[in-house]
Design an enzyme around this catalytic site. Structure first.
Site, PDB file in Angstrom:
ATOM      1  N   GLU A 430       0.931  -1.191  -0.097  1.00  0.00           N
ATOM      2  CA  GLU A 430      -0.093  -0.087  -0.098  1.00  0.00           C
ATOM      3  C   GLU A 430       0.895   1.331  -0.116  1.00  0.00           C
ATOM      4  OE1 GLU A 430      -1.324   0.225   4.033  1.00  0.00           O
ATOM      5  OE2 GLU A 430      -2.380   2.301   3.642  1.00  0.00           O
ATOM      6  N   ASP A 503      -0.081  -1.462   6.154  1.00  0.00           N
ATOM      7  CA  ASP A 503       0.197  -0.959   7.405  1.00  0.00           C
ATOM      8  C   ASP A 503      -0.312  -1.494   8.662  1.00  0.00           C
ATOM      9  OD1 ASP A 503       2.209   0.826   6.460  1.00  0.00           O
ATOM     10  OD2 ASP A 503       0.605   2.336   6.131  1.00  0.00           O
ATOM     11  N   ASP A 505      -2.360  -0.413  10.790  1.00  0.00           N
ATOM     12  CA  ASP A 505      -3.384   0.579  11.334  1.00  0.00           C
ATOM     13  C   ASP A 505      -4.716   0.277  10.663  1.00  0.00           C
ATOM     14  OD1 ASP A 505      -3.176   1.658   8.751  1.00  0.00           O
ATOM     15  OD2 ASP A 505      -2.231   3.316   9.400  1.00  0.00           O
ATOM     16  N   ASP A 507      -6.332   2.023   8.580  1.00  0.00           N
ATOM     17  CA  ASP A 507      -6.201   2.032   6.887  1.00  0.00           C
ATOM     18  C   ASP A 507      -5.843   0.775   6.375  1.00  0.00           C
ATOM     19  OD1 ASP A 507      -7.598   4.359   6.839  1.00  0.00           O
ATOM     20  OD2 ASP A 507      -5.768   5.706   6.592  1.00  0.00           O
TER      21      ASP A 507
END
Ligand code: 28F
Length: 639
Positions: A430, A503, A505, A507
């Protein structure tokens, strides 16, 4: 001849009349099981409904009594008690004891004569141990009772009547029926349906039986629908996104009454319910074909004349104009013919033309008078057409040999040099910065990097054509090499490890869910074959002097902190892959010797698909519930 002698004479005639019904009940009511038992109720209820349809009755009460008998009461004109010219006995006795008397002697209006209905209330009498009829008419209350079909208590006045109407109460014969247990749900459903179909009538249903499982009794349910079948449409569309108003069209032609209520919705499916003389025609019939033909014709004509279809545009198809349509078609036919497997298909051929004519006239009128509603409806049809054509084009594109084959590998793919799929891996990363670190840190011989920018297309409800129009997804498909849809070929897969690296997190989790959903829905063999993985980048970097540790979880971090006595400053939490330098990314996440890869099972992907549906789907309520339930679990919301 005395009155008594006359009575005896006619009762003999009566017994002969009903004997065949007791001998072969199946011929008259279909069966003697629960279904047959309920036919008795429908038969009596139908008579009350007929009286309501003739405009003489507003209130009907259906009652299951404590002793298991059933009664139906109406406030109609009351069955006449005077002598019937053709039988020499009263009309009420004639109706109860002569087969098919109801239809044959012509009560006017629309009497059902097909299928199992409309066999006449005499059949109910024949199959009951006792039948009582109370008639309130012209100020006199009259009463007559029958046992096993034969007169028991002769007809006579029993008092004054302060109302008008008929009450029929019957006790089904246990020698005839396998069960005597009326079903609350079955009757309630029928009563509701009949109330919809008969405008302005109130039908109340009482169940007065004591039942151990039942907490409350008697049970009383009342149905009244001012709008008749348009209320039915409102009920069906309650939870659907509606387009335009409920359109009510009705007229009568050559003794055939036609009523149509319709409304468009955002749904893809159509809901068509049809009735002939208030009997549901589950298999359709001439009334439905007449409607469908007229609908397509009128819509195309209006669309041409008003610029919704340009000269070059093809006509709307029948499916296009029916997509999302809820419609109730109800006709009243003097002599209905019921055909088909379950005798639930209307066969009268003249009905087709009449429904076609009534509908096209009235609907054309409606469109002309309501241009704003017409616009809403026509736009919906255009959308349905475009969707149909696009879906076909997409299928053609995908089917056309080598739709993706000739395509060159996407520019942003940093491919590996090995051409052996079993040795090759592709990391779907990403964002560009993470992509940069991954490109520099990778093993160029076996590891390819494909950075995907931004949120990938929401593939919920997405068709192939739109997916292929999305550059990110197209890049992924071309890079993987196995194509999609009917062209999918596992043998052409260019990497045997497809690694999603996002990641740690919210998102990242979101993009991971999107990718897994995409793979699950359109590349399921990849999931089933164990080719799909999720990379596990560390959450923390811990340092003490020159020594460095990585922790994948809070627990791991805490353990390292305790063991090596590391304090605050030396703990770094990675917000994204981009924060790691290429060496760190290689060491922690990409190096086959040291990394942890999570292999995705079908169950994992299925779970992602479910989460995706809840989070991205149209249904607001489950999404809200899901977020409320899981809100506490989301600790680090970066958004
Ligand atoms: C509980 C079930 O059966 N209601 C009925 C009527 C009213 C008439 C009628 C019935 C006349 C010639 C047969 C009255 N006044 N509820 C019912 N309500 N039958 S059944 O007539 C019977 C026919 O042959 C009725 C004037 N015309 C008709």
């Amino acid at each position: 001849m005395t009155a008594d002698q006359k009575y005896d004479a006619s009762s003999i005639q009566v017994l002969e009349g009903l004997e065949p019904v007791r001998k072969r009940p199946g011929m008259y009511i279909g069966s003697t099981d629960e279904r047959g038992l309920h036919h008795l109720v429908w038969e009596v209820l139908d008579n009350a409904i007929d009286e309501a349809m003739a405009g003489h009755c507003e209130q009907i009460i259906v009652k299951i009594h404590e002793d298991g008998s059933c009664s139906v009461s109406d406030d109609g004109r009351g069955i006449p008690v005077e002598k019937h010219p053709q039988t020499g006995i009263s009309t009420v006795e004639t109706v109860l004891t002569v087969l098919h008397a109801g239809g044959k002697f012509g009560g006017g209006g629309y009497k059902v004569s097909g299928g199992l209905h409309g066999v006449g209330v005499s059949v109910v009498n024949a199959l009951s141990t006792r039948t009582e009829v109370t008639v309130d008419r012209e100020g006199v209350k009259s009463f007559v009772a029958f046992e096993g079909g034969a007169p028991a208590d002769p007809l006579g006045p029993i008092g004054d009547a302060d109302r008008q109407g008929t009450i029929v109460r019957f006790w089904p014969d246990p020698k005839i029926f396998e069960t005597l247990d009326f079903d609350f749900g079955t009757i309630k459903k029928r009563v509701r349906q009949q109330a919809y179909l008969t405008k302005g009538v109130t039908i109340t249903f009482h169940d007065e039986r004591k039942n151990e499982e039942k907490e409350f009794f008697p049970q009383v349910t009342q149905f009244y629908f001012e709008g008749g079948i348009s209320s039915f449409v409102r009920h069906i569309n309650e939870d659907r996104d509606q387009i335009g108003p409920i359109i009510m069209l009705e007229d009568e032609m050559s003794d055939i009454a036609v009523e149509i209520a319709m409304q468009y919705t955002q749904e893809f499916r159509e809901s068509v319910s049809s009735f002939a003389n208030n009997i549901q025609t589950a298999e359709g019939g001439t009334h439905v074909t007449g409607f469908a033909a007229a609908l397509t014709r009128v819509m195309n004509k209006y669309a041409r004349e008003n610029g919704f279809l340009k000269e070059k545009d093809p006509n709307f198809s029948s499916e296009d104009v029916r997509e999302g349509l809820t419609v109730i078609i109800s006709v009243k036919v003097p002599e209905p013919q019921f055909e088909g497997q379950t005798k639930s298909k209307l066969g009268n051929s003249n009905v087709r033309g009449i429904v076609d004519k009534v509908f096209s006239e009235k609907f054309t009128e409606f469109l002309a008078e309501n241009p704003n509603d017409a616009k809403l409806i026509l736009n919906k049809c255009s959308l349905a057409t475009r969707a149909r054509l696009a879906a076909r084009a997409a299928r053609d594109t995908v089917i056309r040999k080598g739709a993706l084959e000739g395509m060159t590998l996407p520019g942003k793919l940093s491919d590996c040099s090995s051409k052996i799929p079993a040795d090759s891996e592709i990391f779907i990363v990403e964002g560009d910065s993470a992509g940069g670190s991954a490109k520099q840190g990778r093993d160029r011989f076996t590891q390819a990097i494909l950075p995907l920018r931004g949120k990938i297309l929401n593939t919920e409800n997405c068709r192939l054509d739109r997916m292929l129009a999305n550059t990110e997804i197209k890049a992924l498909i071309v890079a993987m090499g196995a194509a999609i849809g009917e062209e999918f070929n596992l043998e052409k897969l260019r990497y045997h490890k497809i690694v999603i690296m996002t990641d740690a997190d919210v998102d990242g989790a979101h993009i991971r869910t999107l990718l897994l959903t995409l793979l699950y829905r359109h590349f399921r063999p990849l999931v089933e074959g164990g080719f799909v993985y999720v990379a596990q980048p560390p959450l923390y970097k811990l340092a003490k002097g020159k020594k460095i540790w990585y922790a994948m979880s809070d627990e791991e971090k805490d353990a390292i902190v305790t063991e090596h006595e590391i304090k605050g400053d030396n703990i770094q939490r990675y917000k994204g892959l981009g924060e790691m330098n290429p060496d760190q990314l290689w060491d922690t996440t990409m190096n086959p010797e040291t990394r942890t890869l999570l292999q995705i099972s079908v169950a994992d992907a299925e779970r992602a698909d479910h989460v995706f549906k809840v989070l991205m789907g149209d249904e607001v309520l489950p999404r809200r519930r899901f977020i409320q339930t899981h809100a506490a679990e989301v600790k680090d919301l970066d958004i």
